[in-house]
Motif scaffolding. Structure first.
Motif, short mmCIF file in Angstrom:
data_model
loop_
_atom_site.label_atom_id
_atom_site.label_comp_id
_atom_site.label_asym_id
_atom_site.label_seq_id
_atom_site.Cartn_x
_atom_site.Cartn_y
_atom_site.Cartn_z
N VAL A 116 0.45 35.88 54.16
CA VAL A 116 0.62 34.34 53.92
C VAL A 116 -0.17 33.92 52.96
N HIS A 117 0.62 33.05 51.83
CA HIS A 117 -0.21 32.51 50.60
C HIS A 117 -0.51 30.90 51.05
N PRO A 118 -1.56 30.58 51.23
CA PRO A 118 -1.86 29.33 51.65
C PRO A 118 -2.03 28.38 50.53
N GLY A 119 -1.69 27.33 51.04
CA GLY A 119 -1.69 26.20 50.29
C GLY A 119 -0.45 26.26 49.04
N THR A 120 0.58 26.93 49.40
CA THR A 120 1.65 26.86 48.40
C THR A 120 2.91 25.99 49.29
N ALA A 121 2.70 25.45 50.12
CA ALA A 121 3.63 24.67 50.76
C ALA A 121 4.22 23.65 49.97
N PRO A 122 5.04 22.94 49.87
CA PRO A 122 5.52 21.79 48.82
C PRO A 122 4.65 20.55 49.73
N PRO A 123 3.73 19.95 48.87
CA PRO A 123 2.92 18.83 49.29
C PRO A 123 3.77 17.73 49.96
N GLU A 124 5.01 17.47 49.47
CA GLU A 124 5.94 16.44 50.26
C GLU A 124 6.23 16.67 51.55
N LEU A 125 6.27 18.01 52.02
CA LEU A 125 6.57 18.51 53.21
C LEU A 125 5.70 18.17 54.62
N GLY A 126 4.15 18.16 54.16
CA GLY A 126 3.22 17.70 55.00
C GLY A 126 3.16 18.77 55.91
N LEU A 127 3.07 20.05 55.65
CA LEU A 127 2.87 21.29 56.44
C LEU A 127 1.57 21.94 55.86
N THR A 128 0.86 22.25 56.51
CA THR A 128 -0.37 23.25 56.09
C THR A 128 0.15 24.62 57.20
N GLY A 129 0.28 25.69 56.44
CA GLY A 129 0.63 26.80 57.16
C GLY A 129 2.31 27.07 56.76
N ARG A 130 2.80 28.05 57.79
CA ARG A 130 3.97 28.47 57.48
C ARG A 130 4.64 28.59 58.79
N LEU A 131 5.99 28.03 59.04
CA LEU A 131 6.65 27.97 60.19
C LEU A 131 7.94 29.09 59.78
N ASN A 132 8.09 29.98 60.80
CA ASN A 132 9.66 30.52 60.53
C ASN A 132 10.26 30.45 61.67
N VAL A 133 11.70 30.16 61.64
CA VAL A 133 12.68 29.89 62.66
C VAL A 133 13.49 30.92 62.64
N THR A 134 13.39 31.76 63.50
CA THR A 134 14.55 32.76 63.74
C THR A 134 15.34 32.75 64.79
N LEU A 135 16.70 32.83 64.39
CA LEU A 135 17.73 32.53 65.28
C LEU A 135 18.61 33.87 65.56
N ARG A 136 18.97 34.03 66.99
CA ARG A 136 19.36 35.37 67.46
C ARG A 136 20.74 35.07 68.30
N VAL A 137 21.53 36.16 68.67
CA VAL A 137 22.33 35.68 69.40
C VAL A 137 21.93 36.94 70.55
N GLY A 138 21.80 36.64 71.68
CA GLY A 138 21.15 37.54 72.86
C GLY A 138 22.00 38.29 73.36
N GLY A 139 23.27 38.04 73.72
CA GLY A 139 24.24 38.72 74.58
C GLY A 139 23.68 39.19 75.91
N LEU A 140 22.78 38.42 76.49
CA LEU A 140 21.98 38.75 77.54
C LEU A 140 22.54 38.16 78.81
N ASP A 141 22.71 38.38 80.15
CA ASP A 141 22.95 38.07 81.21
C ASP A 141 21.95 37.88 82.24
N LEU A 142 21.04 36.84 82.09
CA LEU A 142 19.90 36.86 83.06
C LEU A 142 20.23 35.93 84.21
N PRO A 143 19.68 36.15 85.19
CA PRO A 143 19.82 35.48 86.46
C PRO A 143 19.35 34.09 86.17
N PRO A 144 19.75 32.91 86.80
CA PRO A 144 19.31 31.49 86.61
C PRO A 144 17.92 31.50 86.88
N GLY A 145 17.13 30.77 86.23
CA GLY A 145 15.66 30.61 86.19
C GLY A 145 15.39 29.70 87.72
#
Length: 223
Positions: A194-223
Motif C-alpha cells: 500500500v502506498h501511504p498518503g496517496t488517498a484523495p485529500p478530500e475523501l478524509g481517509l488515512t489508509g485503504r479500504l477494499n470492499v469485496t462483494l461476492r455471491v455466496g451460493g450457501l445454504d447456512l442454517p439460521p443463526g
C-alpha cells in the motif's frame, strides 16, 4: 485522478479479470466510506483476522451478509465478538450488479439472478498487505467485485494454478473497480504493498479500504 498525461482506461488484465479506473466518482466514494465507518462499529465490527496457524492478517476486516473466517462462513462473528453479522444492504448488492455490467461492457445481470449477498470490507494501514490467496469458500461462480477507497495499492493478480508467477501487478486507486469471474474467478491474488498518503485529500481517509462483494451460493442454517 485529474491531470493524467494519458487517461487510465478499462483494461482486461486476464480473461475474465477487468480493471475499470475511476468507476466510483467522488460523491459515491464519500457515501461508501461513510457506510464503511458505520459497519466497522461494534457489534460484529472491525476485527483482526487470525489464521488457523496462529498468525494474524495485517488488514483488519468487517463482514456483511455472512461472516467470513478462515476458511468458511457463519451468520455470527464467530472469531470476533460472536454477534450476528450485519445485513447486506440492498443498495450495495445492486452496486455489485451494476459493477459487473460496467466491467464486462454488457447490461448488468438480470435482477432475478442470485444477488450479491456477502461483503468483506478490509482496512489497510500503511504497513498492511495481503498474501496471495483464492476466494474459494463460496459455492457460486458469480464474479467477485472489488472496490477501492483511499490509498493506492499494488494489486497482484495471478492464475488459478499457483500463488507464484506468472502474475500481473496493477495499481488500484481510490474509486477503481476490479472484477474477476469466468476463467479468472479462482485466480490467486493479493496486495503486496500500500502506498501511504496517496488517498484523495478530500475523501478524509488515512489508509485503504477494499470492499469485496461476492455471491455466496450457501445454504447456512439460521443463526
Amino acid at each position: 485522478m485529474n491531470g493524467e498525461l494519458f487517461p487510465r482506461e478499462r483494461t482486461e488484465i486476464a480473461p475474465g479479470a477487468v480493471h475499470v479506473p475511476d468507476w466510483l466518482g467522488p460523491e459515491r466514494q464519500r457515501s461508501l466510506l461513510a457506510a464503511c465507518r458505520t459497519w466497522a462499529r461494534p457489534p460484529a465490527g472491525l476485527r483482526t483476522v487470525r489464521t488457523p496457524g496462529g498468525g494474524t492478517m495485517t488488514a483488519r476486516q468487517v463482514c456483511l451478509g455472512l461472516h467470513w473466517y478462515p476458511y468458511g462462513y457463519a451468520r455470527t462473528a464467530v472469531d470476533g465478538d460472536g454477534a450476528p453479522v450485519k445485513p447486506m444492504p440492498a443498495w450495495l448488492a445492486e452496486l455489485g450488479r451494476e459493477a459487473v455490467g460496467a466491467a464486462y461492457g454488457t447490461a448488468p445481470p438480470a435482477a432475478g439472478e442470485a444477488p450479491y449477498d456477502i461483503a468483506l470490507v478490509n482496512f489497510y494501514d500503511g504497513d498492511s498487505h495481503m498474501g496471495m490467496h483464492r476466494d474459494a469458500d463460496e459455492r457460486s461462480a458469480a464474479p467477485v467485485v472489488s472496490l477501492s477507497l483511499g490509498d493506492t495499492c499494488v494489486f497482484r493478480f495471478g492464475s488459478a494454478a499457483s500463488r507464484g508467477r506468472p502474475y500481473r501487478d496493477v495499481l488500484l486507486r481510490s474509486g477503481d473497480l476490479f472484477v474477476f469471474g469466468g476463467p479468472a474467478r479462482l485466480a490467486y491474488h493479493g496486495v503486496p504493498k500500500v502506498h501511504p498518503g496517496t488517498a484523495p485529500p478530500e475523501l478524509g481517509l488515512t489508509g485503504r479500504l477494499n470492499v469485496t462483494l461476492r455471491v455466496g451460493g450457501l445454504d447456512l442454517p439460521p443463526g
